[in-house]
Scaffold this motif. Structure first.
Motif, PDB file in Angstrom:
ATOM      1  N   CYS A 341       0.854  -1.187   0.000  1.00  0.00           N
ATOM      2  CA  CYS A 341       0.000   0.000   0.000  1.00  0.00           C
ATOM      3  C   CYS A 341       0.886   1.231   0.000  1.00  0.00           C
ATOM      4  O   CYS A 341       1.928   1.257   0.651  1.00  0.00           O
ATOM      5  CB  CYS A 341      -0.865  -0.038   1.269  1.00  0.00           C
ATOM      6  N   ASN A 345       0.977   4.802   2.916  1.00  0.00           N
ATOM      7  CA  ASN A 345       0.935   3.385   3.289  1.00  0.00           C
ATOM      8  C   ASN A 345       0.189   3.210   4.612  1.00  0.00           C
ATOM      9  O   ASN A 345       0.749   3.378   5.677  1.00  0.00           O
ATOM     10  CB  ASN A 345       2.357   2.840   3.411  1.00  0.00           C
ATOM     11  N   GLN A 347      -0.728   0.545   5.808  1.00  0.00           N
ATOM     12  CA  GLN A 347      -0.411  -0.744   6.431  1.00  0.00           C
ATOM     13  C   GLN A 347       0.735  -0.625   7.415  1.00  0.00           C
ATOM     14  O   GLN A 347       1.167  -1.609   7.990  1.00  0.00           O
ATOM     15  CB  GLN A 347      -0.072  -1.777   5.350  1.00  0.00           C
ATOM     16  N   HIS A 547     -10.358  -1.028   4.311  1.00  0.00           N
ATOM     17  CA  HIS A 547      -8.950  -1.227   4.612  1.00  0.00           C
ATOM     18  C   HIS A 547      -8.636  -2.708   4.849  1.00  0.00           C
ATOM     19  O   HIS A 547      -9.493  -3.464   5.315  1.00  0.00           O
ATOM     20  CB  HIS A 547      -8.595  -0.410   5.865  1.00  0.00           C
ATOM     21  N   VAL A 549      -5.056  -5.037   6.292  1.00  0.00           N
ATOM     22  CA  VAL A 549      -3.649  -5.101   6.711  1.00  0.00           C
ATOM     23  C   VAL A 549      -3.264  -6.560   6.925  1.00  0.00           C
ATOM     24  O   VAL A 549      -3.176  -7.042   8.058  1.00  0.00           O
ATOM     25  CB  VAL A 549      -3.376  -4.304   8.001  1.00  0.00           C
ATOM     26  N   HIS A 550      -3.072  -7.270   5.833  1.00  0.00           N
ATOM     27  CA  HIS A 550      -2.556  -8.642   5.837  1.00  0.00           C
ATOM     28  C   HIS A 550      -3.477  -9.690   6.457  1.00  0.00           C
ATOM     29  O   HIS A 550      -3.924 -10.592   5.775  1.00  0.00           O
ATOM     30  CB  HIS A 550      -1.171  -8.693   6.479  1.00  0.00           C
TER      31      HIS A 550
END
Length: 598
Positions: A341, A345, A347, A547, A549-550
């Motif tokens: 991202c 970013n 993340q 959003h 985040v992994h």
DNA sequence: GGGCCGAGCCAC
DNA sequence: AAACGTGGCTCGGCCC
């Protein structure tokens, strides 16, 4: 090359009647090449100039400023024909934001190329693909004319060069698609490519919706950090003043800092003058020496990082149109399949320290933050089929405590914090191919003791060891590793004569062992995004993915339906996990709040 | 003044 | 100093 433009067959569409006439022809095709042109990269403010749609034989270039696009909507939104596009996210977002068209069923040549060459190439531009698959040297210089603010295109007028260029980009997609698809089949990567294509509209929507940030709260948090950083900086400069022959004074009589704390070179010099020569100024080095300067420096760096990376620079990215952040999510940013991202970013927003709580729900909405619980260790259990790992998750026992109990041969109740921490460090370290040196460093053991501990670990978890050994051996033998969903990452194996051969092999072994773990986690999150988006669409819910985040997914939902949406998100995330994990249960933690928090 | 790279550090 | 996987951002420093 010079005959390139002469061969381009296209029809310019400048009226709604003309458009209506060609739509049935388009609907009969299996595949359509698709491209769009605008005057900006930002879909929220770009004008939509052209839509280029190509059959195998010819292209239609639609002048969007002169045509009502309504007749085109069904064919672009339908599952059939398949729309072939290069970087389809761009076309998706532009069509959605500027024409209200929700592009359906795409084959993205850019993502396909990432899937095919993952790990060994990043040459995924249309120019590179045309060269590779068609032996064609594309001239992309005309593209810049579309973004030129003096461009006549702003008034619906296009030059022949512009139209040729536009038509060509759509026409060549068919042949690239045909060749890529054959490779995807041969390499057994159709599955992975399909997943990536399904993620495209989800990411498009995520970016269009964006995230809301409380600017006032953010600024006051930054101000606190600046205050603290300045205090430390002043202290350090005072401590170091005696090292410089003179203090530097600027034109206004202000003393400037004697040394730049952000310059490793200047820092090394300062330490040298203090009689402490250092090899470098890394965190590892500084944390080892017992000196007030080192301590203060590390503290300074912590604040500096927060201020520069997460301060005003993030607020600068807020879009003036809706006061929200619209980051660029790269759905195949990492070779493991993970997202990356940028701009900004999101993340890498600090997990603690008051940054995340500045991300807020819109008025009348809630944020649903859902993350997988220990997903990578569950994947490790699945791929290794180690009975102890499986048991821990199936009986819902804390894995790290169980590991400690088995390794140290003590009852579960007798496991203290230190032993649990040691077991946890090994459990996590395994997935990164961590060795005894760095492990010992973290848990405060000598290399020998750390080695012994690893030996005990592997004699307890024999199947984990066997799996790691197998993957390490295979990645070096075959030059690739796969996830549970079949995603493939290729490695360039070094020549035996390479002086760094062992080092390079070691690095490939570690990355190879990590790929099935990290990559399967990425697969699962991507399935979850697709499943959730599908439910939101089906039920026409006033809720939006904003959003990821992994191992985490954030959804913004209208307050009165937040509970139901949260439940759905949890169910779909679990379903996505169980699609790939058959021997271990998948667990998801869900939080509903007005801010982003776990 | 822009491009590139390494150092350092944030996330998972 | 050191073999801990995947990224992006900012800075200094060097290059052209």
């Amino acid at each position: 090359m010079e005959t390139q433009t002469a061969q381009i067959q296209y029809q310019l569409i400048t009226s709604t009647e003309e458009l209506e006439k060609i739509v049935p022809e388009l609907e009969n095709e299996q595949t359509l090449g698709l491209d769009t042109e605008g005057n900006k990269l930002d879909p929220l403010t770009s004008k939509l100039f052209l839509i280029q749609i190509a059959t195998k034989e010819k292209a239609f270039v639609i002048n969007c400023q002169k045509v009502d696009l309504t007749p085109l909507k069904p064919v672009l939104e339908a599952d059939r024909p398949l729309k072939i596009a290069q970087n389809a996210k761009f076309d998706y977002s532009l069509l959605k934001a500027q024409a209200g068209i929700t592009l359906g069923a795409v084959f993205d040549t850019m993502l396909a190329e990432r899937v095919i060459t993952c790990g060994i190439s990043r040459e995924i531009s249309l120019r590179a693909l045309a060269d590779k698959y068609l032996g064609m040297k594309l001239d992309k210089t005309i593209r810049d004319s579309f973004t030129d603010p003096t461009n006549a295109a702003l008034h619906g007028k296009f030059s022949k060069e512009q139209l040729d260029y536009a038509a060509r980009d759509a026409l060549i997609l068919h042949e690239i698609f045909r060749k890529q698809f054959a490779i995807l089949q041969k390499e057994e990567l159709v599955n992975t490519a399909k997943l990536e294509f399904q993620v495209v509209p989800v990411v498009g929507e995520m970016e269009l919706r964006g995230s809301l940030i409380d600017q006032k709260k953010w600024r006051s948090h930054i101000a606190e950090l600046i205050e603290k950083r300045n205090t430390i900086n002043t202290e350090i400069q005072k401590d170091l003043r005696h090292l410089t022959d003179f203090s530097q004074v600027d034109l206004f009589g202000n003393e400037s800092d004697a040394i730049n704390l952000d310059s490793p070179l200047q820092l090394l010099e300062a330490f040298k003058k203090l009689g402490i020569p250092l090899p470098n100024t890394s965190e590892a080095t500084l944390s080892k020496i017992d000196h007030p300067l080192a301590k203060k420096l590390l503290e300074y760096r912590g604040f500096e990082k927060m201020i520069t990376s997460f301060g005003e620079s993030i607020l600068e990215k807020i879009h003036p149109l809706d006061n929200r952040l619209h980051p660029d999510f790269l759905q195949l940013g990492a070779d493991t399949g993970r997202f990356a991202c940028n701009n900004p970013n999101l993340q890498q927003i600090p997990a603690e320290s008051g940054f995340r709580s500045c991300f807020i729900a819109s008025p009348g909405y809630k944020l649903i933050t859902a993350d997988y619980s220990q997903i990578e260790l569950r994947i490790m259990a699945e791929v290794s089929q180690d009975p102890a790992f499986l048991e821990a998750f199936n009986k819902d026992i804390d894995l790290h405590t169980l590991t400690a109990s088995q390794m140290f041969r003590i009852p579960i109740e007798k496991v203290d914090k230190e032993k649990r921490f040691q077991a946890k460090s090994i459990n996590f370290g395994l997935m990164y191919g961590r060795g005894p040196t760095s492990l010992g460093l973290q848990i405060g053991l000598s290399v020998e003791d750390s080695k012994k501990l690893l030996d005990v670990y592997f004699s307890t978890y024999k199947k984990v060891k066997r799996w790691l050994d197998d993957v390490g051996r295979d990645v070096v033998r075959y030059g690739y590793a796969r996830t549970l969903d079949g995603r493939k990452r290729l490695f360039t194996l070094p020549e035996r004569t390479d002086p760094d051969y062992q080092k390079l092999i070691g690095s490939i072994e570690r990355a190879g062992k990590n790929m099935p773990i990290q990559g399967t986690s990425a697969d699962i999150t991507k399935y979850a995004l697709v499943y959730i988006a599908e439910k939101l669409r089906q039920n026409n819910l006033d809720a939006y993915l904003i959003h990821t985040v992994h191992d985490e997914i954030v959804t913004e939902a209208r307050e009165d339906i937040a509970d139901d949406v949260a439940k759905m998100v949890e169910e779909q995330m679990i379903a996505a996990g169980q699609k790939l994990l058959k021997s271990v249960p998948v667990k998801v933690d869900v939080n509903i709040s007005s801010v982003w928090e776990k």
